[in-house]
Every structure is written in structure tokens, then in C-alpha cells.
Scaffold this active site. Sequence first.
Site, mmCIF file in Angstrom:
data_model
loop_
_atom_site.group_PDB
_atom_site.id
_atom_site.type_symbol
_atom_site.label_atom_id
_atom_site.label_comp_id
_atom_site.label_asym_id
_atom_site.label_seq_id
_atom_site.Cartn_x
_atom_site.Cartn_y
_atom_site.Cartn_z
ATOM 1 N N SER A 120 -6.046 26.065 80.264
ATOM 2 C CA SER A 120 -6.255 27.509 80.743
ATOM 3 C C SER A 120 -5.684 28.434 79.398
ATOM 4 C CB SER A 120 -4.825 28.000 81.675
ATOM 5 O OG SER A 120 -5.143 27.484 82.993
ATOM 6 N N ASN A 158 -12.712 19.632 82.085
ATOM 7 C CA ASN A 158 -11.673 19.584 82.907
ATOM 8 C C ASN A 158 -11.825 18.835 84.197
ATOM 9 O OD1 ASN A 158 -9.942 22.571 82.071
ATOM 10 N ND2 ASN A 158 -12.230 22.638 81.845
ATOM 11 N N GLU A 201 -14.389 20.868 75.617
ATOM 12 C CA GLU A 201 -13.540 20.054 76.447
ATOM 13 C C GLU A 201 -14.008 19.776 77.820
ATOM 14 O OE1 GLU A 201 -10.069 22.724 78.251
ATOM 15 O OE2 GLU A 201 -10.236 23.215 76.181
ATOM 16 N N GLY A 238 -10.310 24.857 88.157
ATOM 17 C CA GLY A 238 -9.973 26.008 88.875
ATOM 18 C C GLY A 238 -10.943 26.179 90.153
ATOM 19 N N ASP A 265 -16.912 22.525 78.897
ATOM 20 C CA ASP A 265 -17.153 23.763 78.246
ATOM 21 C C ASP A 265 -17.792 23.606 76.725
ATOM 22 O OD1 ASP A 265 -15.835 24.996 80.076
ATOM 23 O OD2 ASP A 265 -13.570 24.864 79.258
ATOM 24 N N GLU A 277 0.284 25.639 84.075
ATOM 25 C CA GLU A 277 -0.524 26.332 84.989
ATOM 26 C C GLU A 277 -0.480 26.043 86.311
ATOM 27 O OE1 GLU A 277 -4.657 24.617 83.260
ATOM 28 O OE2 GLU A 277 -3.233 23.135 82.483
ATOM 29 N N ARG A 290 -15.760 20.241 84.957
ATOM 30 C CA ARG A 290 -16.292 21.345 84.251
ATOM 31 C C ARG A 290 -16.190 21.314 82.735
ATOM 32 N NH1 ARG A 290 -12.908 25.648 84.298
ATOM 33 N NH2 ARG A 290 -13.059 25.585 82.194
ATOM 34 N N TYR A 299 -7.861 35.398 83.865
ATOM 35 C CA TYR A 299 -7.166 35.735 84.913
ATOM 36 C C TYR A 299 -6.952 37.208 85.123
ATOM 37 C CZ TYR A 299 -6.638 30.668 84.617
ATOM 38 O OH TYR A 299 -6.999 29.350 84.653
#
Length: 289
Positions: free
Chosen positions: A136, A255, A253, A259, A241, A13, A239, A200
Site C-alpha cells: 500500500s 501482491n 512488485e 485488495g 505492478d 494495512e 497482481r 484510497y
Amino acid sequence: MKIAVFMGGISSEKEVSVRTGTAILNSLLRQGYDAYGVVLDKNNLLSAFIDNEYDLAYLALHGEYGEDGRIQGLLDILGKKYTGSGVTSSAVSMDKDLTKKIAQSVGVSVARSYTRNDIDNIVEFPIVVKPSTEGSTVGLYVCHNKEELKEAIKNSGDKDLVIEEFIKGEELTVGVIEGEALGVLKITPKIGLYDYKSKYTVGMTEYEYPAKISEKAYQEAMEYATIIHNSLKMKGISRSDFILKDEKLYFLEVNSCPGMTETSLVPKLATLKGYTFDDLTRKIVEKFK
């Protein structure tokens, strides 16, 4: 206070990390902070933290050797202040399988999990295979039969894997900053899965925030993300999900260093609370003054 924004690294990443770090650095400079950027690679992964002068390490690192507690441990040894979660929280949240177990223990539903030893007995498909310690959506497979499942596991090599049922539903994400849930965003890829390309590539995914879901599901997602953030004793921004299917939420999961480009999900969610991108970076830095 001199701030060094560390970005890059040696994980898969790295490119995303550089984008995050650049956006954070530009934000700090706009606000008049004494800040500069440091791009990490295999040659300076250790020396960059020792040789540079800084009062605060702003960590904009994703993946292994950045988000998994190792860099945090190094900074603890050096006696340096740094943003984000500490060693234990970073290491645990980086491991998707371990994080799922913790989420389940505090009452948050998760997808049914399997081990490598279970594959011959799996009869219900599709099945998701993904590395336990990468983000990612790198190395993610959706397998529709046993042959595809075995091939995905073979292609993953010796990596620790999450092998779980594929739940088809609405993809949601919730940002949390210092224990405050920012809101719920719905992710809708235009083609296929929300994979690396969809994440992305401009225009390949639609983002709806606030998510147009039931009030019950919306509040539950906010509550669950906060519970996970606090249960893992996370700091700064996280964050989480989720998948929403038939009004039931399933945690995927979390983070610990999501990002943070100008178009990333957390800054989008922050607007629901009236926060600008600069507000976010300032909130993170101010606590160290």
C-alpha cells in the site's frame, strides 16, 4: 462448507484488509455460502484460527502476519484449507527485493537496485526508498539528492529496504487468477505519486482499463505477470505492478493477496474477462469443494 473470512491483522494495512474482507464476505453471503467474518488483532492473532469452526479460511489479509507466509504456515500446521498462495510463495513474494531477483532471473526487466552500502556512490537521482516487506506504498520515499536519500533511510529505521532508481513512466498493473491474466490497467494519479492517499481517496486517481498502450506492451505485461505468478508458484489471485517507459516494461512488485474491495484494481480488471466480483470469489472457493 463453512467459510471464515479472516481480515484485519496487525500490519500497517489493517484498515485496507478489513475493507477487502468485508467485501469478500458480503459477496459470499450474496451467493448463499455459509460464511462469517473474523477480524484479527494482536489479542487473537493466534487463537482466532484455533478457536473458530471453519472448513475453509478465506484469507483477506495484507502485509506482515497475513500475506508473508506466517499465517499460511500456521494453517498448514492446523491442517486447515486456505485460499491464496502457500507458505513459500507468500513469503518470497512479500519480499520485494527477493522477488525482483527472481523476476530478473526469468527474463523480466527490473529497476537498478542499490544497498545501504552504495548510498555514498549514487550519483543519479531520483531514487526510490521503500520497505521490502510492506504494501500500500506505506513508507515510500522519492529522493532527489543524497541528503534526502540519507534522511529516508534514517526514517526507515532497521527495516529491510528496496533502494532503486526511480523510473518515470506509465504505471501499469496486471491481475492474474489461477494463472489466467485478466488484463492491463493504467494508473494515473491526478497529483504527484500513486501513494497511499492517492490509492484510497476517491477521485484522486484515474484508472484506464484496458490500458491504452501499444499491443506489444499490453501483451508483454500480461505475459510477464503470468510468468511471475507461475515462477513463484502462486495460487488464487495475484497482481503485478510495472512501469512502462519508452516501450520497455520494468517489474516493480507482485501482491499475493491484492485488495478486493468493490472498487479495487483486480475486480476492475476482471470485468475485461466478463467476470463480476461474485465470479471472482466463487472461482476461488469452488476449487475447495
